[in-house]
Design an enzyme around this catalytic site. Sequence first.
Site, PDB file in Angstrom:
ATOM      1  N   SER A   1       0.753  -1.222  -0.024  1.00 19.98           N
ATOM      2  CA  SER A   1      -0.009   0.037  -0.199  1.00 19.98           C
ATOM      3  C   SER A   1       0.831   1.317  -0.091  1.00 19.98           C
ATOM      4  CB  SER A   1      -0.962  -0.112   1.284  1.00 19.98           C
ATOM      5  OG  SER A   1      -1.664  -1.022   1.331  1.00 19.98           O
TER       6      SER A   1
ATOM      7  N   ASP B   1      -4.681 -18.875   5.179  1.00 24.96           N
ATOM      8  CA  ASP B   1      -5.546 -17.895   4.760  1.00 24.96           C
ATOM      9  C   ASP B   1      -6.171 -17.087   6.059  1.00 24.96           C
ATOM     10  OD1 ASP B   1      -8.149 -16.902   4.073  1.00 24.96           O
ATOM     11  OD2 ASP B   1      -8.626 -18.490   2.871  1.00 24.96           O
TER      12      ASP B   1
HETATM   13  N1  SAH Z   1      -0.465  -4.770   4.093  1.00 23.56           N
HETATM   14  C1  SAH Z   1       0.589  -5.401   3.125  1.00 23.56           C
HETATM   15  C2  SAH Z   1      -0.149  -5.951   1.841  1.00 23.56           C
HETATM   16  C3  SAH Z   1      -1.299  -5.485   1.192  1.00 23.56           C
HETATM   17  S1  SAH Z   1      -1.718  -6.102  -0.307  1.00 23.56           S
HETATM   18  C4  SAH Z   1       1.600  -4.219   2.538  1.00 23.56           C
HETATM   19  O1  SAH Z   1       1.145  -3.005   2.519  1.00 23.56           O
HETATM   20  O2  SAH Z   1       2.602  -4.357   2.195  1.00 23.56           O
HETATM   21  C5  SAH Z   1      -2.726  -7.149   0.463  1.00 23.56           C
HETATM   22  C6  SAH Z   1      -2.123  -8.589   0.795  1.00 23.56           C
HETATM   23  O3  SAH Z   1      -3.218  -9.231   1.567  1.00 23.56           O
HETATM   24  C7  SAH Z   1      -1.353  -9.243  -0.061  1.00 23.56           C
HETATM   25  O4  SAH Z   1      -0.145  -9.671   0.343  1.00 23.56           O
HETATM   26  C8  SAH Z   1      -2.418 -10.643  -0.210  1.00 23.56           C
HETATM   27  O5  SAH Z   1      -1.425 -11.778  -0.848  1.00 23.56           O
HETATM   28  C9  SAH Z   1      -2.789 -10.781   0.930  1.00 23.56           C
HETATM   29  N2  SAH Z   1      -4.105 -11.335   1.072  1.00 23.56           N
HETATM   30  C10 SAH Z   1      -5.370 -11.534   0.232  1.00 23.56           C
HETATM   31  N3  SAH Z   1      -5.947 -12.208   0.798  1.00 23.56           N
HETATM   32  C11 SAH Z   1      -5.695 -13.088   1.807  1.00 23.56           C
HETATM   33  C12 SAH Z   1      -6.142 -13.979   2.407  1.00 23.56           C
HETATM   34  N4  SAH Z   1      -7.277 -14.757   2.260  1.00 23.56           N
HETATM   35  N5  SAH Z   1      -5.461 -14.427   3.522  1.00 23.56           N
HETATM   36  C13 SAH Z   1      -4.218 -13.943   4.104  1.00 23.56           C
HETATM   37  N6  SAH Z   1      -3.765 -12.991   2.948  1.00 23.56           N
HETATM   38  C14 SAH Z   1      -4.401 -12.507   2.072  1.00 23.56           C
END
Ligand code: SAH
Length: 225
Positions: free
Chosen positions: A51, A140
Amino acid sequence: MKGLLNKLTQEGVVHSKLVYNTMLKVDRADFIEKNPYFDNSQYLGYNVVISAPHMHAYALEYLSPALSNFRNLNPKNFRILDIGSGSGYLTVCLSKLIDDEGIVVGIEHIPELFLKGKKNIQKHHKNLLDEKKIILFNCDGRNGCKEFGPYHLIHVGAAAETIPQVLVDQLARGGRMFIPIGLDPDNQYIYVVDKDLNGNVTSNKTISVCYVLLTSKEKQLRGEC
Ligand code: SAH
């Protein structure tokens, strides 16, 4: 970081000393190689992005006021959940927000991102992993992590269709959750969900955003988010 934070302060995104000082303690260059001090989201691979700094700042600004509900709590008992921890940047910021007391649980479902996040954190904050002040899970995150709950703060870094009851259930009384809601990127908002000291839950629709979806690993890797 100082230049970036001064810019975010001038723009009114960062408005508390607590958030300014928290973000100053975490060098974004550990978490993204290119242009770490630009206020942009950036591609992390696997169809997701880190983000933009202004979103991390909003998350910390929205979440931190709820900490005052726990003035009488021994700081060691703080519990924070970060779902979709990705690069690990915000996970470390959340630990700094509580002065590295308590436990921050980060959940990331893509194994490669989970490892990358861990490596990023190890660069300058290895002690937090060693001392189990940050605990990372590769699974997850849609069901949260009951084992370490209830949580005083919950940050969700990917958008859900509706506010997940399972996460509301894992919110402590007096706690607050920050979560993007909406599958349509043109109609997605941050909801701030509060559980008061009697257990009553209220939610407020706040800023318009554009997040990747909280989904299954398979759908994300197929690019359906
Ligand atoms: N907050 C982090 C990533 C944001 S992007 C940063 O700023 O670096 C959203 C993240 O959520 C991604 O890494 C994606 O792989 C993860 N994500 C999406 N669905 C998910 C789920 N069901 N369980 C765990 N992680 C998930």
